[in-house]
Enzyme design. Structure first.
Site, PDB file in Angstrom:
ATOM      1  N   THR A 297      -5.910  -7.619  23.102  1.00 51.73           N
ATOM      2  CA  THR A 297      -5.929  -6.827  21.877  1.00 51.73           C
ATOM      3  C   THR A 297      -7.303  -6.209  21.656  1.00 51.73           C
ATOM      4  OG1 THR A 297      -6.653  -8.512  20.277  1.00 51.73           O
ATOM      5  CG2 THR A 297      -4.331  -8.557  20.951  1.00 51.73           C
TER       6      THR A 297
ATOM      7  N   LYS B 127      -9.592   1.350  26.185  1.00 53.12           N
ATOM      8  CA  LYS B 127     -10.787   0.699  26.704  1.00 53.12           C
ATOM      9  C   LYS B 127     -10.510  -0.659  27.332  1.00 53.12           C
ATOM     10  CE  LYS B 127     -13.953   3.021  23.504  1.00 53.12           C
ATOM     11  NZ  LYS B 127     -14.995   2.859  22.449  1.00 53.12           N
TER      12      LYS B 127
ATOM     13  N   TYR C 135     -26.631 -12.080  11.067  1.00 53.98           N
ATOM     14  CA  TYR C 135     -25.729 -12.411  12.175  1.00 53.98           C
ATOM     15  C   TYR C 135     -25.622 -13.922  12.361  1.00 53.98           C
ATOM     16  CZ  TYR C 135     -24.109 -12.975  16.985  1.00 53.98           C
ATOM     17  OH  TYR C 135     -23.416 -13.376  18.105  1.00 53.98           O
TER      18      TYR C 135
ATOM     19  N   LYS D  41     -22.305 -16.464  12.042  1.00 52.53           N
ATOM     20  CA  LYS D  41     -21.841 -17.336  13.122  1.00 52.53           C
ATOM     21  C   LYS D  41     -21.930 -18.806  12.723  1.00 52.53           C
ATOM     22  CE  LYS D  41     -20.582 -14.430  16.327  1.00 52.53           C
ATOM     23  NZ  LYS D  41     -19.186 -14.374  16.828  1.00 52.53           N
TER      24      LYS D  41
ATOM     25  N   VAL E 156     -25.271 -13.852  27.359  1.00 51.39           N
ATOM     26  CA  VAL E 156     -24.303 -13.321  28.321  1.00 51.39           C
ATOM     27  C   VAL E 156     -24.560 -11.824  28.455  1.00 51.39           C
ATOM     28  CG1 VAL E 156     -21.865 -12.971  28.878  1.00 51.39           C
ATOM     29  CG2 VAL E 156     -22.566 -15.021  27.626  1.00 51.39           C
TER      30      VAL E 156
END
Length: 288
Positions: A36, A42, A151, A155, A184
């Site tokens: 999804t 994309k 941010y 989280k 990452v």
């Protein structure tokens, strides 16, 4: 028609990103994948047109879009879902004194409220399958790097929520994993980003540091998305529950958080993001 294979739904499956790599890895391992994303064009090419995948347009901030995705999954699986991976999220980089509150609320909407909305919507399917929900959080929830407070807070909210949901879902037969993702290398930093400090900001002299952070400085030397995805899939299949650290220097980061006294941890943070040093340099530059 119900699929005889294990099924997984992943949000944010853009090619080159973490979600896209997870979708490709599960697909290669024989799962039926619901990939999804907001823009289906994309999606990774391996999933487009595959008989073992359904590509769904999904806006996780829209209750109507989520409800439509639930119905699509029900039709394919007979009302079950083995794994839900809440991967969608957004980053934002600004010092707290200069952060936009309105933009910060959008970050919380995507990083915390959207995973909860997805969980609520897909819970009946997960319960029926005795399945697993995976919430992709971040080591930023534990590491107080300057410029990341909005941010990191979003989280941290996801970590707290996910770990609480773990206790609530366990009696219903649903397993919960909270991914504490470290560095990452993904396409999130392909396009250069800039943050312009307001004229009255006390941090105007840190423009270069802000630029480097916005453009992936913390991902230097990190594993790629496919390496990350392979580790995550192995973790899910192992039957793991609770917090799992994955990514660049994940084991060291975990030990550092648990074992270091605050002053040592502060030194580690400063070594990664040299905020105090850069502030001192900026101050000297003003005096010169």
């Amino acid at each position: 028609m119900a699929s005889p294979r294990k099924t997984v739904l992943i949000t944010g499956c853009t090619a080159g990103g973490i979600g896209g790599a997870l979708a490709e890895t599960f697909h290669e391992k024989g799962y039926y994948v619901f990939a999804t994303l907001r823009d289906p064009s994309k999606v990774p090419s391996a999933l487009s047109g595959s008989a073992s995948a359904t590509v769904l347009k999904l806006d996780v901030l829209s209750s109507e879009s989520i409800a439509a995705a639930v119905e699509d999954v029900k039709r394919e699986t007979g009302g079950k879902l083995d794994i839900l991976i809440n991967n969608s999220g957004r980053g934002t980089m600004a010092p707290a004194l200069d952060a936009s509150i309105e933009d910060g609320k959008k970050t919380f909407d995507l990083n915390y409220w959207a995973p909860l909305a997805m969980l609520q919507a897909f819970a009946p399917l997960l319960i029926k399958a005795k399945g697993c929900v995976v919430n992709n959080a971040s080591a930023s929830a534990y590491a107080p790097f300057p410029f990341t407070s909005v941010y990191a807070s979003s989280k941290a909210a996801l970590v707290a929520g996910s770990e609480t949901w773990r206790h609530e879902l366990r009696p219903l037969g649903v397993r919960t994993i909270t991914l504490i993702t470290t560095g990452v290398k993904s396409n999130a930093f392909v396009e250069p980003k800039t943050f312009e400090f307001p004229d009255n900001s006390p941090y105007r002299g840190l423009q270069d540091l802000a630029r480097d952070l916005n453009n992936g400085m913390l991902q230097d030397g990190a594993m790629n998305t496919r390496q990350y995805a392979a580790k995550v899939v192995r973790t899910i299949e192992s039957g793991a529950v609770g917090q799992v650290w994955v990514g660049k220097d994940a084991f060291a980061a975990r030990l550092g958080w648990w074992l270091s006294p605050q002053w040592v941890f502060d030194m580690i943070v400063e070594s990664v993001v040299p905020f105090s040093r850069e502030m001192a340099k900026a101050a000297k530059g003003k005096q010169a």
